[in-house]
Each structure stands twice: as structure tokens, then as C-alpha cells.
Design an enzyme around this catalytic site. Structure first.
Site, PDB file in Angstrom:
ATOM      1  N   GLY A  33       0.745  -1.251   0.000  1.00 40.07           N
ATOM      2  CA  GLY A  33       0.000   0.000   0.000  1.00 40.07           C
ATOM      3  C   GLY A  33       0.766   1.287   0.000  1.00 40.07           C
ATOM      4  CB  CYS A  63     -10.829   2.635 -32.324  1.00 38.96           C
ATOM      5  SG  CYS A  63      -9.743   2.461 -33.717  1.00 38.96           S
TER       6      CYS A  63
HETATM    7  N1  LLP Z   1      -1.484  -7.101  -0.849  1.00 39.07           N
HETATM    8  C1  LLP Z   1      -2.769  -7.160  -1.240  1.00 39.07           C
HETATM    9  C2  LLP Z   1      -3.673  -8.081  -0.566  1.00 39.07           C
HETATM   10  C3  LLP Z   1      -3.222  -6.337  -2.292  1.00 39.07           C
HETATM   11  O1  LLP Z   1      -4.487  -6.387  -2.667  1.00 39.07           O
HETATM   12  C4  LLP Z   1      -2.309  -5.464  -2.935  1.00 39.07           C
HETATM   13  C5  LLP Z   1      -2.725  -4.625  -4.060  1.00 39.07           C
HETATM   14  C6  LLP Z   1      -0.974  -5.459  -2.492  1.00 39.07           C
HETATM   15  C7  LLP Z   1      -0.594  -6.271  -1.443  1.00 39.07           C
HETATM   16  C8  LLP Z   1       0.069  -4.576  -3.101  1.00 39.07           C
HETATM   17  O2  LLP Z   1      -0.222  -3.232  -2.911  1.00 39.07           O
HETATM   18  P1  LLP Z   1       0.792  -2.085  -3.344  1.00 39.07           P
HETATM   19  O3  LLP Z   1       1.982  -2.138  -2.413  1.00 39.07           O
HETATM   20  O4  LLP Z   1       1.180  -2.315  -4.754  1.00 39.07           O
HETATM   21  O5  LLP Z   1      -0.001  -0.843  -3.176  1.00 39.07           O
HETATM   22  N2  LLP Z   1      -4.013  -1.544 -10.372  1.00 39.07           N
HETATM   23  C9  LLP Z   1      -4.010  -0.551  -9.327  1.00 39.07           C
HETATM   24  C10 LLP Z   1      -3.504  -1.098  -8.021  1.00 39.07           C
HETATM   25  C11 LLP Z   1      -4.274  -2.290  -7.497  1.00 39.07           C
HETATM   26  C12 LLP Z   1      -3.749  -2.774  -6.170  1.00 39.07           C
HETATM   27  C13 LLP Z   1      -4.409  -4.034  -5.761  1.00 39.07           C
HETATM   28  N3  LLP Z   1      -3.914  -4.636  -4.555  1.00 39.07           N
HETATM   29  C14 LLP Z   1      -3.176   0.626  -9.791  1.00 39.07           C
HETATM   30  O6  LLP Z   1      -2.685   0.610 -10.922  1.00 39.07           O
HETATM   31  O7  LLP Z   1      -3.050   1.625  -9.094  1.00 39.07           O
END
Ligand code: LLP
Length: 415
Positions: free
Chosen positions: A240, A344
Site C-alpha cells: 500500500g 479506437c
Molecule cells: N497485498 C494485497 C492483498 C493487495 O491487494 C495489494 C494490491 C498489495 C498487497 C500490493 O499493494 P501495493 O503495495 O502495490 O499498493 N491496479 C491498481 C492497483 C491495485 C492494487 C491491488 N492490490 C493501480 O494501478 O493503481
């Protein structure tokens, strides 16, 4: 953290390598990743928690290229996966199954069985029904599964609504109020060993306070569960931490975050797990794209480039901002334009109303901070081949995923 992408004499480099050379030889569009940046951020987490029992389980979903996974596996990372496919990748990259945690709200029986056979560290369960399935499959395979519940600590984190996950109304996790009774039922299962508690409140968090608030709530829960006789070994805080996409944004300092965590968990006899994705790979990547045309409409100027929403969906899906930099800086002034791709759809853009260098057809641009949730979310929409992925390491670069071909586009199809 040093930015791996810097200008040297008006030529944008990744580490010591001019991006113009990569674009000339590998073509565009292409993703380029800095191994130095990936390892530096991974180590910031890992070293920041030195002395506390912990594992950094890199969230594979952010960037699942085999070379990226291999780099992290070699550095000692564990992995957070959300599908059987991600487990397959981790194993192919040389990762150790025993360092893997399996998250996600909809694990199928096949995926659970695969993970049990490979002997992953633990499942982050999202419902009682899922835990019952894991128990049944573990019985059939005559193994003991390790599992934690993903608990929803009900803290609100400011981010895009699609990537905020820690509130009651979201589909993720179990309610913190229900946790004790679910844990009691879970610990009665014969083929499951309760491992710990887990949470993940959202992604792209620029403020660490909500995560720390969640930590407090999770620690209270650990105390309650332990008092009820349920041995809790680990605390998994998910991922996060955000990164600076805009020049005026300030990313949280990983070292400050780990220092605050240390204070909270020190002396509590807990194995700490973090699942960072974006903060490890996001700033380590750019998408190179070439200007095809300049186009002037009565009210707007467009820069048409060869990368599109199928290559990078974040601007279209989340209205996310990515800086767009010329790979060769020239003194031609600035323009205000939309940067759009060939797909497109009116929603196909990389930037809107953006002030950027006065670029001309043939110029190469770098779309910044695209190492996370970039290539992994690319598609073949409009029958466009997906771009190559390139890794810069120790002063040289190599293609770690080839550009797709038209044969790749029709693989598995029949007339
Ligand atoms: N752990 C769990 C259970 C998660 O659902 C996620 C991300 C992470 C770890 C990793 O989180 P991070 O450190 O990357 O914030 N496609 C979206 C982001 C989706 C994140 C989903 N879960 C974007 O491009 O911003």
C-alpha cells in the site's frame, strides 16, 4: 532513494544507459526497468526491519516479469500471490514456495490444491467458506495448511476508490468484529493450522497514518485472540505505500515507515510480513513511446504516440498522472496537449491537457513511474501486440520479455 531516471547532457538515462539507445535498438513502445531501483527499495524495507523477525513478500501483481521476480528472489524476498498463475511464475523465477503467501478473495479449488502441493507458507483467507475448502483439500492431500484471515480493520485510507479496500463496505476481508468467532471455528479445523492475522487497507497511500492506525487495531486483535487461546504467530500488513506520480507529490519514506512499525511490534513475539508492490517497482520503470503525429483540432492539440491504453491502462482507468519526458531534451519550448494512442476509444489517452516539451514526430518520450501495474495490465485490445520488457542491470540492458508477434496474437485460436 536515488531516481534511476536522470538526464545526462539532455539525454534521459536509466542508470548509466541512454534510453535513446534502447529505443533505437528495441523499438517502441517498450517498458524499461532499473534493477538498481528495484533492489534499493526492497532493501530499504528489509534493512529497515532488521532485528525484527520479518519477511518482505513482494506483491507479484504489481510486476510479474520473471527477471524482476528472479532479482527479488535472489535478494531474499518472499512473494505475495493472488493466483495460481502467479505461483507458477514465482517458481519459474527460482522463488521458494515456502516464502509465498496467497491472498485474494476468490481462490479456486485448483489454485488452493496447487498451492498446497507446492507447500506455500500460508493462505490469507477472506471467508469462512474459503477456509473450509482449504481444510477439505488439505485433508485430501494429507497435508496441514497454514492460514490467516484477512481482517478488515475498518480504517479509511485516502486513495482512488478502486484501490481503497479497508472499509466494511468493500468485498475484502472479514469484519474485525467477527474475527474472534471465525478464528475460534477455524482453529477447530483438523487440517488447518492458524498462522496469524493479515490486512491490506488500500494502495497508493501517501500518508502512513491510516496504516499505523490499522496496525494498532490489528495488535489489539492479536492480544484478544491470544487471550482466547489462539496462538497467533504472524502479522501481515499487506502493501500500500504510495509513490510520487506528480512532481508535487511526496512519497512516504520507507525507512520512516519501518521505524514506526518496529516501535509498534517490538517485543511482541510476532513474525511481521509486508506485501509491498508498487513502492518497489513503480518508480523503477518507464514506458518508452514514439511520437507518430501532431494533430491540431479547433480546440485542442493532440500528440499521437505509438503506446496506447492497451499498453498502459492506468490513465484511462484511474485518471492517473504519469509524467511524460522527452528522451532527448531540446530547446523547443512547451505545448499544451493531450497525449493519445492509436486505440479506437476516446478514453485512450496517456495524458490530458498536459504541458509538455514541444515534441515532433519521431521523438521518443518516456512515460514515467510505470513499473507497477503497467505491463501486467496490458492487453491485446485492437489486436495490438504487447510491448517488450527490458531490464537495465550493471550498466547494460537486456530484453526480458520479447515484443509479441502476430503469431502470439492468434495463439490457440482456430477458424
Ligand atoms: N497485498 C494485497 C492483498 C493487495 O491487494 C495489494 C494490491 C498489495 C498487497 C500490493 O499493494 P501495493 O503495495 O502495490 O499498493 N491496479 C491498481 C492497483 C491495485 C492494487 C491491488 N492490490 C493501480 O494501478 O493503481
Amino acid at each position: 532513494m536515488r531516481d534511476p531516471f536522470c538526464y545526462v547532457d539532455d539525454s534521459l538515462h536509466c542508470e548509466d544507459v541512454p534510453l535513446a539507445d534502447i529505443a533505437a535498438r528495441a523499438g517502441t513502445p517498450s517498458y524499461v526497468y532499473s534493477s538498481r531501483a528495484i533492489l534499493e527499495t526492497y532493501r530499504a524495507y528489509d534493512e529497515g526491519l532488521a532485528g525484527i523477525p520479518h519477511r518482505i513478500c513482494y506483491a507479484v501483481k504489481a510486476n510479474s516479469n520473471l527477471a524482476v521476480l528472479a532479482l527479488l528472489a535472489k535478494a531474499g524476498a518472499g512473494f505475495d500471490i493472488v493466483s495460481g498463475g502467479e505461483l507458477y511464475r514465482v517458481l519459474k523465477a527460482g522463488g521458494d514456495a515456502s516464502s509465498v503467501v496467497f491472498s485474494g478473495v476468490g481462490k479456486t479449488a485448483d489454485e488452493v490444491e496447487y498451492a498446497l502441493r507446492e507447500g506455500i507458507h500460508s493462505f490469507n483467507c477472506e471467508s469462512e467458506a474459503e477456509l473450509a475448502l482449504i481444510d477439505a483439500l488439505a485433508a485430501r492431500l494429507r497435508v496441514k495448511a497454514r492460514a490467516s484471515f484477512r481482517v478488515n480493520p475498518d480504517v479509511s485510507a485516502e486513495t482512488h476508490p478502486y484501490i481503497s479496500t479497508g472499509l466494511r463496505e468493500h468485498k475484502f476481508g472479514i469484519d474485525i468484529g467477527e474475527a474472534e468467532s471465525l478464528y475460534k471455528n477455524g482453529s477447530a479445523l483438523r487440517n488447518v493450522e492458524i498462522e496469524g492475522v493479515s490486512c491490506h487497507i488500500g494502495s497508493q497511500l501517501l500518508d502512513i497514518e491510516p496504516i499505523l492506525e490499522a496496525v494498532d487495531k490489528m495488535l489489539e486483535l492479536v492480544d484478544r485472540l491470544r487471550a482466547a487461546g489462539i496462538p497467533i504467530r504472524s502479522l501481515d500488513l499487506g502493501g500500500g505505500l504510495g509513490i510520487a506520480y506528480r512532481p508535487d507529490e511526496q512519497a512516504p519514506e520507507i525507512r520512516e515507515f519501518t521505524a514506526r512499525l518496529r516501535e509498534k511490534v517490538a517485543g511482541r513475539d510476532l513474525f511481521l510480513i509486508l506485501e509491498p508492490g508498487r513502492s518497489i517497482v513503480g518508480g523503477a520503470g518507464v514506458l518508452l513511446t514514439r511520437v507518430l503525429y501532431r494533430k491540431c483540432r479547433p480546440t485542442k492539440e493532440f500528440v499521437v504516440v505509438d503506446a496506447a491504453m492497451n499498453d498502459l491502462i492506468r490513465p484511462s482507468l484511474y485518471q492517473s498522472h504519469h509524467e511524460i519526458l522527452p528522451v532527448r531534451r531540446q530547446n523547443r519550448g512547451e505545448i499544451l496537449a493531450d497525449v493519445v494512442g492509436p486505440v479506437c476509444e476516446s478514453g485512450d489517452f496517456l495524458a490530458r491537457d498536459r504541458k509538455l516539451a514541444n515534441v515532433l514526430p519521431g521523438d521518443v518520450l518516456a512515460v514515467a513511474t510505470t513499473g507497477a501495474y503497467g505491463f501486467v495490465a496490458a492487453s491485446n485490445y485492437n489486436s495490438r501486440v504487447r510491448p517488450p520488457e527490458i531490464l537495465v542491470e550493471n550498466g547494460s540492458w537486456r530484453i526480458v520479455r520479447a515484443r509479441e508477434t502476430c503469431d502470439d496474437l492468434i495463439r490457440g485460436e482456430t477458424v
